[in-house]
Design an enzyme around this catalytic site. Sequence first.
Site, short mmCIF file in Angstrom:
data_model
loop_
_atom_site.label_atom_id
_atom_site.label_comp_id
_atom_site.label_asym_id
_atom_site.label_seq_id
_atom_site.Cartn_x
_atom_site.Cartn_y
_atom_site.Cartn_z
N CYS A 2 0.81 -1.24 0.01
CA CYS A 2 -0.11 -0.09 0.07
C CYS A 2 0.79 1.15 -0.03
O CYS A 2 0.39 2.21 -0.23
CB CYS A 2 -0.88 0.14 1.24
N HIS A 16 -3.60 7.44 3.58
CA HIS A 16 -3.90 6.27 2.86
C HIS A 16 -5.32 5.74 3.46
O HIS A 16 -5.60 5.91 4.86
CB HIS A 16 -2.74 4.97 3.39
N ASN A 35 -10.16 0.48 0.44
CA ASN A 35 -8.71 0.19 0.46
C ASN A 35 -8.16 -0.31 -0.75
O ASN A 35 -8.22 -1.31 -1.06
CB ASN A 35 -8.29 -0.71 1.73
N1 COA Z 1 -18.61 -8.42 9.31
C1 COA Z 1 -19.12 -8.63 10.66
N2 COA Z 1 -18.32 -9.09 11.57
C2 COA Z 1 -17.10 -9.09 11.38
C3 COA Z 1 -16.45 -8.96 9.92
C4 COA Z 1 -17.30 -8.63 9.03
N3 COA Z 1 -17.05 -8.18 7.73
N4 COA Z 1 -15.30 -9.02 10.11
C5 COA Z 1 -14.77 -9.61 11.27
N5 COA Z 1 -15.98 -9.64 12.05
C6 COA Z 1 -16.00 -10.17 13.62
C7 COA Z 1 -15.09 -10.87 13.71
O1 COA Z 1 -15.31 -12.17 13.68
C8 COA Z 1 -15.13 -10.58 15.48
O2 COA Z 1 -15.97 -11.37 16.02
P1 COA Z 1 -15.75 -12.05 17.38
O3 COA Z 1 -15.40 -11.07 18.40
O4 COA Z 1 -17.22 -12.90 17.79
O5 COA Z 1 -14.52 -12.88 17.36
C9 COA Z 1 -15.41 -9.18 15.66
O6 COA Z 1 -15.99 -9.09 14.15
C10 COA Z 1 -14.20 -8.21 15.79
O7 COA Z 1 -13.19 -8.44 14.89
P2 COA Z 1 -11.92 -7.70 14.99
O8 COA Z 1 -10.87 -8.18 13.97
O9 COA Z 1 -11.37 -7.67 16.32
O10 COA Z 1 -12.48 -6.20 14.52
P3 COA Z 1 -11.80 -4.93 14.41
O11 COA Z 1 -12.26 -3.87 15.11
O12 COA Z 1 -10.37 -5.02 14.74
O13 COA Z 1 -11.88 -4.55 12.98
C11 COA Z 1 -10.42 -4.55 10.93
C12 COA Z 1 -11.11 -5.44 12.04
C13 COA Z 1 -9.95 -5.50 10.04
C14 COA Z 1 -11.64 -3.69 9.99
C15 COA Z 1 -9.55 -3.64 11.55
O14 COA Z 1 -8.65 -4.61 12.39
C16 COA Z 1 -8.60 -3.02 10.62
O15 COA Z 1 -9.09 -2.39 9.79
N6 COA Z 1 -7.41 -3.37 10.58
C17 COA Z 1 -6.33 -2.63 9.83
C18 COA Z 1 -6.35 -3.14 8.38
C19 COA Z 1 -5.69 -2.50 7.31
O16 COA Z 1 -5.47 -1.23 7.75
N7 COA Z 1 -5.08 -3.35 6.59
C20 COA Z 1 -4.44 -2.70 5.64
C21 COA Z 1 -3.19 -2.21 5.69
S1 COA Z 1 -2.87 -1.36 4.18
#
Ligand code: COA
Length: 322
Positions: free
Chosen positions: A113, A249, A279
Amino acid sequence: MSYARIIGTGSAVPERVLTNHDLEAMIDTSDEWIRSRTGIERRHIAATGETTADLGECAARAALAAAGVKPQELDMIIVGTTTPDLVFPNVGILIQERIGANGCAAFSCEAACAGFLYALSVAEKFIRLGEARRVLVIGAETLSRFVDWTDRSTCVLFADGAGAVVLAPSEETGILKTHLYADGRYKDLLYFPSGVSKGFDSLKSGKDFVQMRGNEVFRIAVRELSRAAVRILDEAGIPGSDLDWMVPHQANLRIIEAISKRIELPMERVVVTIQEHGNTSAASVPLALDVAVRDGRIQRGQSLLLEAFGGGFTWGAALLRF
Ligand code: COA
């Protein structure tokens, strides 16, 4: 002293739009979850056969037109991408041939990215050293190709698009500073498990997709991007609150808000397009930049902070006057 200055911007997205509601019909998710956790409402997805070079070419043509530069005047094309059409020729060469810029140097920059910021930083050096006068810098991706559309933790995030800028030498202030970073200790937190040398066996079996530990990526992205933003502003002696715009970003709205808070720049002066684009990796910053230039938010002479963070990890920041 001569600077490298952005003299034109362009962007392109595929026609097909996939909304959060569309995703609700495909996987166990909800519009509310995606919007509240990421800020994303919809994203553009490439049609069958539509490639990174197709999107990059459209963005390049728009940037060249905005800059009033003919393809034959280009000295160099650099493309930030992790989703090239082919292993080789690189995407820069594919675009070079299509737009008729034959003969100029053309290469891709593989930094996930952060690819556009890496490419911009390299281009800026060539111009400041006087070794190039017109450089086309592109960020283009078709990330939808390596996403598992049954994995709700990744497929709601990534999307396709392209953005481009044309750089030229200028006596007026342009790009002031760029800082690039990478830390391979985090290589297992966000990666794609196949490649030419390692082999495509799992890809052929249809089981190979982008792998991400989202929580950990989130935490480190906030920490490192905040540090990078503070460092580049401090070195330039510019308080964050004096910036005209940050063009971050577009990975997660909560990451963007944390950085804006850290540098004390109100969100009204942050360009946010994540709701429309998701993204788009290396395309994300130049795509957001072009949107804000074309809708009149970003004006000539304004100060901008660009930043990006991606797999590797790779990350970077650039401070410039537009
Ligand atoms: N819809 C519904 N629920 C979802 C889901 C979706 N699309 N994706 C994950 N969940 C659930 C998980 O299974 C988890 O459930 P549980 O508590 O029963 O286990 C819950 O939501 C929380 O998941 P978690 O991964 O802790 O959520 P989060 O608040 O960290 O959000 C992201 C997840 C991916 C949105 C976040 O971590 C993120 O944006 N990270 C950075 C990613 C990034 O920037 N990547 C690219 C870098 S260039």
